[in-house]
Design an enzyme around this catalytic site. Structure first.
Site, PDB file in Angstrom:
ATOM      1  N   GLY A  99       0.828  -1.203   0.000  1.00  0.00           N
ATOM      2  CA  GLY A  99       0.000   0.000   0.000  1.00  0.00           C
ATOM      3  C   GLY A  99       0.855   1.241   0.000  1.00  0.00           C
ATOM      4  N   GLY A 121       4.176   0.925   2.150  1.00  0.00           N
ATOM      5  CA  GLY A 121       5.254   0.052   1.731  1.00  0.00           C
ATOM      6  C   GLY A 121       4.724  -1.347   1.480  1.00  0.00           C
ATOM      7  N   VAL A 152       4.369  -5.684   3.044  1.00  0.00           N
ATOM      8  CA  VAL A 152       4.412  -6.622   4.162  1.00  0.00           C
ATOM      9  C   VAL A 152       4.906  -7.963   3.630  1.00  0.00           C
ATOM     10  CG1 VAL A 152       3.110  -7.789   5.971  1.00  0.00           C
ATOM     11  CG2 VAL A 152       2.497  -5.457   5.314  1.00  0.00           C
ATOM     12  N   ASP A 183      -9.211   4.856  10.486  1.00  0.00           N
ATOM     13  CA  ASP A 183      -9.033   4.338   9.120  1.00  0.00           C
ATOM     14  C   ASP A 183      -9.546   2.899   9.059  1.00  0.00           C
ATOM     15  OD1 ASP A 183      -8.342   4.584   6.448  1.00  0.00           O
ATOM     16  OD2 ASP A 183      -6.293   3.873   6.766  1.00  0.00           O
TER      17      ASP A 183
END
Length: 495
Positions: free
Chosen positions: A184, A187, A189, A296
């Site tokens: 995203g 960065g 995962v 969020d």
């Protein structure tokens, strides 16, 4: 009612013929005129004729009689009792009974509620009206499954309060850079493994080239240090480098909630949605008790523990904030279609801000539609400010009234009118799930609609990335290099 008896002419052959209409007087003077036709069976017993009274003025209800080959007298019985009761109790008939020739070997009921008529030999064949015949009927699928309404297992390690370490993470962990679990704006995962114990974990690599990006990464560490709950992803370790911050997190393999839902091998029912929403409410309720606002809470930030169960964990606390009642907190960021009205208006945010987002997620889970998504960002924000939520779409055809009431108490423009997470857990929709699972087996249409939503979102994301790359190439050829944002899931809101 009265009927005339007629002797069949010797010159006539067998078959159907239409005889003069017999006047029928409705039981109620204001009963609308309805046309019905009756048929006489071949084995109807003969009845003696009697002088017919003087004909009355026809009311418009005509009885048509087929003739059969017989030299004996036949008695045509008047309108059966079931039809008379129907006329007197329903002033606006909804069905027309056309003549269908000789009686068939199937008994038909009137409006599905009256008893079939057999004594008189007259059968009323009911067919839907033209509007009902042409109206498409939605096809519903059903399924039977076991609902696991249980909380997820805790993390495979005790809660830890993590401090940023400066040594390289490679000293302690093996990060599998080729195995990407998600990506995203922040960065990527990756899977990772602790060298000493072999514990399977996840490494979230956050770019921190700017002071704002670094602040967001530090916020995530601080927020996760305060939270220890089975429905919230746990932090294991953290490392700080020059332009990166690496978070070592609890590993879950189920993927994002919406990606799991669109899997056709696992049909989605309303009870499935209940368990998912209940799990989210458990996590949000704990966060709010710890005075943490997520801010969020979109579907991408809700992960499934595995690919078969209903347990979920809330992730990504980069935009989370510590709530202090005496401080008036404002934020100007978020994903437009999930923003609460107070965020769009740059007003104060608090616990109800997360509850609005939960209402949007629940709406999408049940219907597959985004309630406020417009053709562009400006229209989406205006839709949020109007706060008009409709359940009239076909996607809500089989959704319970309790579910609609649940959403209606979350998508409320005024913050004070929204349910808290604790009140959500007490709402009737999220209770008695085991009993509801026995009868709720209709597969929701949201599974198909969400697949279209995600496909459209992915297409838009790729389009923006390609456009940004072309723009970057054009700027580079002119001798100017700038940092371009190719991820638009979370954007700053103009104030």
């Amino acid at each position: 009612m009265a009927a005339d008896s007629h002797r069949q002419s010797e010159t006539e052959r067998g078959g159907m013929r239409e005889v003069p209409a017999v006047a029928v007087v409705p039981l109620m003077a204001d009963t609308p005129k309805t046309e019905t036709r009756t048929t006489v069976t071949e084995n109807q017993a003969a009845a003696p004729s009697s002088p017919a009274p003087a004909p009355k003025k026809p009311s418009g209800l005509a009885v048509l009689m087929p003739t059969v080959e017989s030299s004996s007298l036949r008695q045509v019985y008047s309108c059966p009792e079931s039809l008379q009761r129907l006329q007197s109790s329903r002033p606006k008939p909804q069905y027309v009974c056309p003549a269908r020739g000789p009686a068939v070997g199937k008994t038909c009921s009137v409006l599905g509620g009256a008893s079939p008529v057999a004594a008189s030999g007259i059968q009323i064949i009911v067919v839907p009206t033209t509007a009902e015949r042409t109206r498409p009927k939605s096809h519903t699928k059903t399924c039977h499954k076991v609902i696991d309404d249980v909380p997820p297992q805790p993390a495979p390690f005790l809660h830890r309060c993590v401090s940023l370490r400066s040594n390289p993470p490679s000293d302690t962990f093996v990060i599998h850079t080729r195995e990407v679990l998600g990506s995203g704006r922040f960065g990527k995962v990756h899977k990772c493994t602790e060298k000493s114990s072999g514990l399977k974990l996840a490494a979230k690599i956050i770019n921190t080239r700017t002071a704002k990006e670094k602040e967001r990464a530090n916020n995530e560490v601080q927020a996760m240090n305060q939270l220890s709950h089975p429905n919230i992803l746990q932090l294991y370790d953290a490392f700080e480098a020059k332009h990166q911050l690496v978070l070592i997190l609890e590993y879950v393999e189920g993927g994002e909630l919406f990606d799991r839902i669109v899997d056709e091998s696992a049909p989605l029912t309303e009870v499935d949605a209940m368990v998912f929403v209940k799990q989210i409410c458990e996590g949000v309720s704990y966060m709010h008790q710890m005075y943490v606002l997520h801010l969020d809470l979109k579907p991408e930030n809700i992960l499934c523990v595995n690919r078969t169960g209903h347990q979920v964990k809330i992730i990504d606390f980069g935009l989370a904030r510590r709530y202090r009642p005496r401080e008036k907190l404002r934020v100007n960021f978020g994903t437009p279609e999930f923003l609460a009205p107070e965020v769009v208006n740059f007003d104060f945010v608090s616990f109800p801000t997360d509850m609005w987002t939960l209402g949007v997620v629940t709406y999408m889970l049940l219907s597959g539609l985004s309630p406020f998504l417009g053709d562009d960002e400006s229209q989406t924000l205006n839709n949020v400010l109007s706060a008009n939520c409709s359940f009239e779409d076909e996607a809500f055809e089989h959704i319970s009234a309790e579910a609609k009431d649940f959403i209606s108490h979350l998508l409320v423009k005024e913050r004070g009118g929204r349910m808290s997470a604790l009140q959500c857990l007490r709402h009737p929709w999220l209770n008695n799930i085991a009993e509801k699972a026995k009868g709720s087996n209709i597969v929701l249409k949201s599974q198909v609609l969400l697949k279209k939503y995600l496909a459209k979102k992915l297409w838009k994301k790729n389009y923006i990335a390609i456009a940004a790359a072309n723009r970057f190439k054009k700027i580079s050829s002119g001798g100017e290099l700038t940092s371009l944002d190719t991820e638009t899931d979370t954007v700053p809101i103009a104030t």
